[in-house]
Write a protein that holds these residues in place. Sequence first.
Motif, short mmCIF file in Angstrom:
data_model
loop_
_atom_site.label_atom_id
_atom_site.label_comp_id
_atom_site.label_asym_id
_atom_site.label_seq_id
_atom_site.Cartn_x
_atom_site.Cartn_y
_atom_site.Cartn_z
N VAL A 239 20.88 95.51 115.70
CA VAL A 239 19.59 95.30 116.36
C VAL A 239 19.69 94.15 117.36
CG1 VAL A 239 18.60 93.76 114.60
CG2 VAL A 239 17.10 95.15 116.01
N GLU A 240 20.48 93.12 117.06
CA GLU A 240 20.69 92.04 118.03
C GLU A 240 21.32 92.59 119.31
OE1 GLU A 240 21.43 88.35 114.85
OE2 GLU A 240 23.06 89.03 116.17
N ARG A 241 22.30 93.45 119.15
CA ARG A 241 22.96 94.04 120.32
C ARG A 241 21.96 94.83 121.16
NH1 ARG A 241 28.85 95.18 120.09
NH2 ARG A 241 28.26 96.82 121.53
N LEU A 242 21.13 95.64 120.51
CA LEU A 242 20.15 96.43 121.24
C LEU A 242 19.20 95.54 122.04
CD1 LEU A 242 19.25 99.16 118.59
CD2 LEU A 242 20.29 99.58 120.84
N LEU A 243 18.74 94.47 121.43
CA LEU A 243 17.84 93.56 122.14
C LEU A 243 18.52 92.97 123.37
CD1 LEU A 243 16.24 91.71 119.08
CD2 LEU A 243 15.02 93.12 120.74
N ILE A 244 19.75 92.53 123.23
CA ILE A 244 20.46 91.92 124.35
C ILE A 244 20.71 92.95 125.44
CG2 ILE A 244 22.63 90.83 125.05
CD1 ILE A 244 22.64 89.49 122.24
N GLU A 245 21.13 94.14 125.05
CA GLU A 245 21.38 95.19 126.04
C GLU A 245 20.13 95.53 126.84
OE1 GLU A 245 24.97 97.55 123.65
OE2 GLU A 245 22.89 98.21 123.48
N ARG A 246 18.96 95.40 126.21
CA ARG A 246 17.70 95.73 126.88
C ARG A 246 17.06 94.53 127.56
NH1 ARG A 246 15.45 100.77 125.51
NH2 ARG A 246 13.90 100.16 127.06
N GLY A 247 17.77 93.40 127.61
CA GLY A 247 17.29 92.26 128.38
C GLY A 247 16.59 91.17 127.60
N ALA A 248 16.49 91.30 126.28
CA ALA A 248 15.82 90.28 125.46
C ALA A 248 16.85 89.34 124.85
CB ALA A 248 15.00 90.95 124.37
N THR A 249 16.38 88.19 124.42
CA THR A 249 17.24 87.22 123.73
C THR A 249 16.78 87.12 122.28
OG1 THR A 249 17.57 85.94 125.75
CG2 THR A 249 18.05 84.84 123.67
N PRO A 250 17.63 87.49 121.33
CA PRO A 250 17.21 87.40 119.92
C PRO A 250 16.91 85.95 119.53
CG PRO A 250 19.23 88.71 120.16
CD PRO A 250 18.97 88.05 121.48
N SER A 251 15.91 85.79 118.69
CA SER A 251 15.62 84.46 118.14
C SER A 251 16.58 84.19 116.99
CB SER A 251 14.18 84.40 117.64
OG SER A 251 14.06 85.11 116.41
N VAL A 252 16.41 83.04 116.36
CA VAL A 252 17.26 82.67 115.25
C VAL A 252 16.64 83.10 113.91
CG1 VAL A 252 16.35 80.35 114.79
CG2 VAL A 252 18.81 80.78 114.55
N PHE A 253 15.58 83.90 113.98
CA PHE A 253 14.90 84.36 112.77
C PHE A 253 15.23 85.83 112.48
CE2 PHE A 253 12.39 80.88 114.42
CZ PHE A 253 12.08 80.16 113.29
N PHE A 254 15.11 86.19 111.20
CA PHE A 254 15.31 87.56 110.74
C PHE A 254 14.31 87.81 109.63
CE2 PHE A 254 17.05 90.80 107.95
CZ PHE A 254 17.61 91.74 108.81
N ARG A 255 13.63 88.95 109.70
CA ARG A 255 12.68 89.30 108.64
C ARG A 255 13.21 90.48 107.85
NH1 ARG A 255 6.64 89.24 110.18
NH2 ARG A 255 6.63 87.25 109.05
#
Length: 331
Positions: A239-255
């Motif tokens: 999911v981190e990879r998907l966010l980065i590929e789509r232009g977002a920056t993952p936070s340091v949190f995980f739920r």
Amino acid sequence: MGHPPRMSARPRRDAAILFWALAALAAIAPRAEAREAARRLADYRPAFLECHGPAGETRLAIRRMRLDGEAVALTVDPATLETSLEAESAWRCLETTEAAQMETRFLRALRPRPGDPDEPRLAAVGRSLSTSAGLGHGAGAGSFLTGDLCPSRRPLDREFLRRLADVVPGAPLALSVSGLWLERHGADFDWLMDEAASGTLRIAWVGHSYSHPYVPRLADAQNYLLRPGVDIDAEIFRVERLLIERGATPSVFFRFPGLVADARLMEELRLRHLIALGADAWLVLSPPPRDGSIVLVHPNGNEPAGLRLFSRLLEQGRLPTPFRRIEEAPE
């Protein structure tokens, strides 16, 4: 002078078909362009480095990758918990250890010390299953708004988010994104990115696992990420990879899906340098929010009752304010 020849029914029909075909292509073109603009990501892997920037700033790198062919690190400011993607060529990075970073706010958030507000909760997790795994209550006054985007067949509730932004312009909102939701709701995600870019909403992107496994009526101890055979690295990193590929920056949190985890999962998350995000005000299940509450709703279409309750509390002024950024929640 003769009359111009009339167009027969068939050419008119063909012309109409061509017109609508071109119109459809025009409508599709922006989406195709957005897909082509997705960033190329390779060699994604965990890391733990201390990095010094060109202006003397210090960050901790927790992921490394090649992004569009360039060496890039996902970094966290150890004091503010803000994340950013940085080109490694501009930074000097060296391996570090948790012991060396123990006095930073980031490491304290990863592993609360005895006497910290979260320590009793973590001790309980060590003995048994937790059904509110992670940071469940934030520091200080106000509250922290979070929304989960679990896999769903329904569209994003954009109207709810528009109303929130109308009442609280630039509202800080932590959105926990599952990979399957993102893959199936590309247009909704693009809309969220536009809202974030315009400042209408201030979004922190929280990992919520890739597949969000869940079997109805199965006991929590065998459900969610506790299901046999779950690959925790794939659930976190995909999911981190998907966010980065789509232009977002993952936070340091995980739920954790369902807010369910045990001591093993909590430790696995910590080893990947992520802060578990819980909630003490899942509105359809919990008492009303109070100062410091981490509020949870589901704007993915699956929990309209929670959105209605949130809107009612917001209109009545019964939600603790100000609304604060999730990075401010840990002590």
